[in-house]
Scaffold this active site. Structure first.
Site, short mmCIF file in Angstrom:
data_model
loop_
_atom_site.label_atom_id
_atom_site.label_comp_id
_atom_site.label_asym_id
_atom_site.label_seq_id
_atom_site.Cartn_x
_atom_site.Cartn_y
_atom_site.Cartn_z
N PHE A 133 0.86 -1.19 0.00
CA PHE A 133 0.00 0.00 0.00
C PHE A 133 0.90 1.24 0.00
O PHE A 133 1.85 1.32 0.78
CB PHE A 133 -0.87 -0.03 1.25
CG PHE A 133 -1.98 0.97 1.25
CD1 PHE A 133 -3.19 0.69 0.62
CD2 PHE A 133 -1.83 2.19 1.88
CE1 PHE A 133 -4.22 1.62 0.65
CE2 PHE A 133 -2.85 3.12 1.90
CZ PHE A 133 -4.06 2.83 1.28
N LYS A 231 -11.54 -0.75 8.83
CA LYS A 231 -11.83 -1.71 7.76
C LYS A 231 -12.65 -2.87 8.35
O LYS A 231 -13.79 -2.67 8.74
CB LYS A 231 -10.52 -2.16 7.11
CG LYS A 231 -9.86 -0.99 6.35
CD LYS A 231 -8.48 -1.29 5.82
CE LYS A 231 -7.93 -0.09 5.05
NZ LYS A 231 -6.51 -0.17 4.77
N ARG A 379 -12.53 -4.70 -6.86
CA ARG A 379 -12.23 -5.35 -5.59
C ARG A 379 -13.52 -5.54 -4.80
O ARG A 379 -14.32 -4.62 -4.66
CB ARG A 379 -11.27 -4.43 -4.84
CG ARG A 379 -10.67 -5.00 -3.61
CD ARG A 379 -9.57 -4.09 -3.13
NE ARG A 379 -10.11 -2.85 -2.56
CZ ARG A 379 -9.51 -2.14 -1.60
NH1 ARG A 379 -8.37 -2.56 -1.10
NH2 ARG A 379 -10.05 -1.05 -1.13
C1 LIG Z 1 -5.78 1.05 4.52
C2 LIG Z 1 -4.31 0.92 4.69
C3 LIG Z 1 -3.57 1.94 5.29
C4 LIG Z 1 -4.23 3.22 5.72
O1 LIG Z 1 -3.40 4.04 6.47
P1 LIG Z 1 -4.01 5.37 7.13
O2 LIG Z 1 -2.92 5.94 7.91
O3 LIG Z 1 -5.19 4.94 7.96
O4 LIG Z 1 -4.49 6.24 6.02
C5 LIG Z 1 -2.20 1.74 5.47
N1 LIG Z 1 -1.60 0.61 5.05
C6 LIG Z 1 -2.29 -0.37 4.46
C7 LIG Z 1 -1.59 -1.61 4.02
C8 LIG Z 1 -3.66 -0.24 4.24
O5 LIG Z 1 -4.34 -1.21 3.63
#
Ligand SMILES: *Cc1c(COP(=O)(O)O)cnc(C)c1O
Length: 418
Positions: A133, A231, A379
Site C-alpha cells: 500500500f 476496515k 475489488r
Molecule cells: C488502509 C491501509 C492503510 C491506511 O493508512 P491510514 O494511515 O489509515 O491512512 C495503510 N496501510 C495499508 C496496508 C492499508 O491497507
C-alpha cells in the site's frame, strides 16, 4: 458454460444454517444494498449511534472535562487494545488503539531501525514490496530520507524474490500481511522466521488482516505490528489505528514522536521526556475521543464469535463468489487476481476487467458496492459478520447482467475517492 453446482435457493438455505447469521442484526445496513466494501470501510454497528450520543451528549456535553477520569477517556487506547488483542494473537498489555496506521507504522519502523542501529549498525536497508500500500512505502521512504545516515528502502517486485532480498544489509522487513489490491496473504510465520534467521526485524501491517483472517503474532514471534480499525473491525470512518509491541521488545521500544501521552507521568508536566513503561510509550498526543469510543462497538461484535468461524465463512463466501463469477460470466474478459489457494487468500476477491472502473461504477449504481483499484482491478470485500450467501449470488447476477448488456459508461468521470 459449465454447470453451476448451486442455486439461489441453496444460498438462502446456507444463510438459514449459518451460525454467524444472527450477527448481521448487530449492523445497520441499508436494505437493498449489497455491501462488499468492508475491506475499505466497515459497516456501522447499530450500537455506534447510541454510543456516539452518549459520548457527545453526556460525557462531553454534561460531564465535560471530568470525563477524562469518570468516563474512562484517558485509558481508552489501552482498554480498546485489550479487546482487540485476542484477534491478532497479542498478549495483555501489548496493543494500543491510537493515531493512524501511517503514524503507527512510522513509530514501529523507527523503533526497529533504532534497535538495529544499536545491535547491527551496518544494516541500513528496509525491505518491502513495490506492491505494498503506497502510504507504507511513503512512510518508510520518509523515515529513511530524514535519517540521512545511508538508510534506504529496497522494493521487491515479487514474493519469490523476498527471501533473497532479506540479506546482510537488511535491518528491517516491512510487509503488509494481506495485499490490499490482490488479496494475497503472506505466510507470516515462515517469513518472520526467515527474517530472524537472516538478522532482520520484521514489522507487519495488518490493515487487511485484523478481523478478516486469523492472526497469531506471538506464535509467529513477530517484532511489531500495526493496522486499521475502520476496515474489517468496523470502527467507523477514520477511526484510530492500532499498534502492537510484544512484551519482549517493550523496554527497548523507542520512537521519535515522544509526545506527552507517551511520557511516564504526563500530568507531572515535567521537564525532559521519560517514556512510560509498557505499551503506553507507543502513544503520542491527545486522542480523538469521539472516534475512539466508537471502535469499541465494532470490537464487541467479535466477542460473540471466533476468528475460526469468521475464517470458515470468509473462505466459503469467497469460494462461492469466484465460482459464480467464473461460471456465469465466463464469456467476459475477467481475470482472477486473488489466490485460489485458501492459505494464501485474504477476505477479498479481485478481478481485472479492461473497463474495471466503469463496470464498478455500474455495480455501485445498482446497489452493489465494491471498489476499484488501479490498474483495472475490481475489488470485492467479504465481511462474514454481515455478508450473506444470497448477497454473493445477487451481486454476481447483477454483475453478469451489466456485462452481458454492456451496461456501463466507459467515459464516466471519476470521483476523488475510488
Ligand atoms: C488502509 C491501509 C492503510 C491506511 O493508512 P491510514 O494511515 O489509515 O491512512 C495503510 N496501510 C495499508 C496496508 C492499508 O491497507
Amino acid at each position: 458454460m459449465s454447470e453451476l453446482s448451486i442455486t439461489r435457493a441453496d444460498c438462502l438455505a446456507r444463510d438459514a444454517q449459518d451460525p454467524l447469521a444472527p450477527l448481521r442484526e448487530r449492523f445497520d445496513l441499508p436494505p437493498d444494498l449489497i455491501y462488499l466494501d468492508g475491506n475499505s470501510l466497515g459497516a456501522r454497528p447499530r450500537a455506534a449511534l447510541e454510543r456516539a450520543q452518549q459520548v457527545v451528549a453526556r460525557e462531553w456535553g454534561r460531564d465535560l472535562i471530568t470525563s477524562w477520569n469518570t468516563a474512562g477517556w484517558f485509558d481508552m487506547p489501552k482498554r480498546l487494545g485489550e479487546r482487540l488483542g485476542p484477534l491478532i494473537g497479542a498478549a495483555p498489555g501489548e496493543v494500543a488503539v491510537t493515531d493512524t496506521t501511517s503514524l503507527n507504522l512510522f513509530k514501529a519502523l523507527a523503533a526497529a531501525v533504532h534497535m538495529q542501529a544499536q545491535a547491527q549498525p551496518a544494516r541500513r536497508v528496509i525491505v518491502t514490496e513495490r506492491s505494498n500500500f503506497p502510504t507504507d512505502i511513503y512512510m518508510a521512504e520518509g523515515l529513511t530520507e530524514w535519517l540521512e545516515r545511508g538508510y534506504r528502502v529496497r522494493l521487491v517486485d515479487s514474493v519469490d524474490e523476498l527471501p533473497a532480498a532479506i540479506d546482510a544489509d537488511c535491518a528491517v522487513v516491512m510487509l503488509t500481511h494481506v495485499n490490499y489490491r490482490t488479496g494475497y496473504q503472506h505466510d507470516m510465520a515462515m517469513l518472520t522466521r526467515h527474517a530472524h534467521q537472516n538478522g532482520a526485524l520484521i514489522v507487519w501491517d495488518l490493515a487487511h488482516s485484523a478481523g478478516a483472517v486469523p492472526v497469531d503474532l506471538n506464535a509467529a514471534e513477530a517484532d511489531f505490528a500495526v493496522g486499521c480499525t475502520y476496515k474489517y473491525l468496523n470502527g467507523g470512518p477514520g477511526s484510530p489505528a492500532f499498534i502492537w509491541v510484544p512484551q519482549r521488545h517493550q523496554a527497548t521500544f523507542s520512537h521519535p514522536l515522544t509526545g506527552w501521552w507517551s511520557h511516564a507521568q504526563p500530568f507531572a508536566m515535567a521537564h525532559g521526556f521519560a517514556p512510560a513503561d509498557g505499551i503506553g510509550r507507543a502513544l503520542c498526543g491527545t486522542q480523538p475521543v469521539v472516534s475512539l469510543a466508537l471502535v469499541e462497538c465494532g470490537l464487541e461484535v467479535f466477542e460473540e464469535t471466533s476468528m475460526e468461524a469468521i475464517r470458515a465463512k470468509s473462505l466459503a463466501l469467497t469460494d462461492l463468489f469466484i465460482e459464480l463469477v467464473e461460471t456465469t460470466c465466463a464469456d467476459h474478459p475477467l481475470g482472477l487476481v486473488t489466490p485460489r489457494d485458501h492459505a494464501r487468500r485474504g477476505s477479498q476477491v479481485s478481478f481485472t476487467h479492461p473497463h474495471g472502473y466503469a463496470v464498478m461504477a455500474a455495480l455501485i449504481a445498482r446497489g452493489v458496492i465494491g471498489d476499484y483499484r488501479e490498474p483495472e482491478i475490481m475489488r470485492f470485500g467479504f465481511t462474514p459478520l454481515y455478508t450473506r450467501y444470497v448477497d454473493v449470488w445477487d451481486a454476481v447476477a447483477i454483475l453478469k447482467d451489466i456485462l452481458d448488456r454492456e451496461d456501463y459508461d466507459v467515459a464516466a468521470e471519476r470521483g476523488a475517492v475510488t
